[in-house]
Scaffold this active site. Structure first.
Site, mmCIF file in Angstrom:
data_model
loop_
_atom_site.group_PDB
_atom_site.id
_atom_site.type_symbol
_atom_site.label_atom_id
_atom_site.label_comp_id
_atom_site.label_asym_id
_atom_site.label_seq_id
_atom_site.Cartn_x
_atom_site.Cartn_y
_atom_site.Cartn_z
ATOM 1 N N HIS A 1 1.941 4.355 -3.325
ATOM 2 C CA HIS A 1 2.047 5.732 -3.249
ATOM 3 C C HIS A 1 3.143 6.412 -3.980
ATOM 4 C CE1 HIS A 1 -1.524 6.462 -0.708
ATOM 5 N NE2 HIS A 1 -1.054 5.848 0.295
ATOM 6 N N HIS B 1 0.875 -1.193 -0.027
ATOM 7 C CA HIS B 1 -0.068 -0.034 -0.022
ATOM 8 C C HIS B 1 0.770 1.085 -0.081
ATOM 9 C CE1 HIS B 1 -3.228 2.795 1.218
ATOM 10 N NE2 HIS B 1 -2.236 3.412 1.862
ATOM 11 N N GLU B 2 1.930 1.375 0.775
ATOM 12 C CA GLU B 2 2.732 2.519 0.740
ATOM 13 C C GLU B 2 3.493 2.661 -0.379
ATOM 14 O OE1 GLU B 2 2.425 4.796 3.221
ATOM 15 O OE2 GLU B 2 1.227 3.429 4.204
#
Length: 322
Positions: free
Chosen positions: A170, A166-167
């Protein structure tokens, strides 16, 4: 000459119209986070264009508005400069968060595996002493920094890998740049309700997009669902904003005997007063619930898609047997 005098006014009208158009696009796609995120990101650029045009218009309008025009142009220049500095230089953020390089090879290897899935260079992994499970990313694709808290080690390897995905989603989308610019604009443009709206909604939509991309890379959206449920334990009880003291009270529990901390024998560190993290509030409960809902739906669609292939594989295996 007359055209040059009216050019700032024309630019002001153009940027105003584009902002309205992008807002219409945003409202007309209630479930398409990719489109909404794009519209909000573009609005950040056009807001800066609007204030630039406004400054030029005031300079041309009358001598009495000269200093007001200089003020708006200087404000835009300050926003751009501060955004660029915060985006490029991560060292001040690491110092503020009291983060230092992580020495655990296993956790770093998990981060590298996820980065490879996104076709990104391996991130620099840092850790900060704080028991609330969380992770952050800084920097750009060529030089990304992944920061985890001690509390993240209370999750399982699959859950940690899902959080990393998820990170790093980004980073893949260059969200750090646009979110940094939006944050700086919100700080300097306190009087602008449009900027405040764009910042708050951009943060949420970027989370939805990162969830989808991370699930596409790992192929296991249920792992991120499990991680979110542990990170935001019984989030519905906390309402729309979880005060930092409540975080401290509920988080001092090792969630799972299969956690990285438990399996690797990593002792829990004492909670330090990390001012940067303590002052942050948890994501609104409604947003977390929506994230869990969307990820659960993705997991169902993925299982439905994989089911025929699994049956076909089982049938081929059965026919090959003597």
């Amino acid at each position: 000459m007359i055209f040059l005098l009216f050019l700032p006014f024309l630019l002001l009208c153009v940027f105003s119209g584009l902002l309205f158009l992008l807002y219409t696009v945003y409202k007309s796609h209630p479930t398409d986070s990719q489109t909404r995120s794009f519209a909000l990101s573009a609005m950040i650029l056009f807001i800066l264009g609007f204030y630039t045009a406004l400054g030029l218009f005031l300079l041309e309008l009358d001598r009495s508005f000269f200093y007001l025009g200089v003020f708006f142009l200087g404000l835009v220049a300050l926003i751009l400069a501060k955004s660029l500095i915060e985006y490029v230089y991560t060292a001040p953020h690491l110092k503020t968060m009291k983060a230092y390089p992580l020495q655990d090879a296993h956790v770093c290897r998990l981060a590298n595996e996820v980065a490879e899935g996104f076709h990104l260079p391996p991130p620099h992994v840092y850790i900060t002493h704080y028991e609330v499970p969380n992770a952050f990313t800084l920097g750009r694709r060529a030089h990304s920094v992944l920061i985890i808290t001690d509390g993240l080690l209370d999750l399982t390897s699959d859950e940690v890998k899902a959080v990393f995905a998820h990170e790093l989603a980004h980073i893949k989308s260059n969200d750090s740049l646009i979110k940094t610019a939006a944050s700086v604009m919100r700080t300097f443009l306190l009087f602008d309700p449009v900027t405040r709206f764009v910042y708050s909604r951009l943060y949420v939509e970027k989370e939805f997009v990162a969830d989808r991309r991370s699930a596409a890379v790992t192929g296991k959206p249920q792992d991120l669902v499990s991680a979110l449920r542990k990170i935001y334990k019984e989030v519905s009880e906390f309402g729309e904003g979880l005060p930092s003291q409540s975080v401290l009270n509920f988080s001092q529990v090792v969630f799972d005997a299969d956690s990285l901390r438990h399996r690797r024998g990593i002792p829990p560190d004492p909670i330090l007063k990390n001012r940067f993290i303590v002052e942050r509030k948890m994501m609104p409960g409604s947003v977390v619930q929506e994230r869990v809902k969307r990820l659960t739906e993705m997991a169902k669609r993925l299982r439905a898609y994989q089911a025929p292939k699994k049956r076909e594989h089982s049938e081929r295996t059965r026919l090959k047997k003597p």
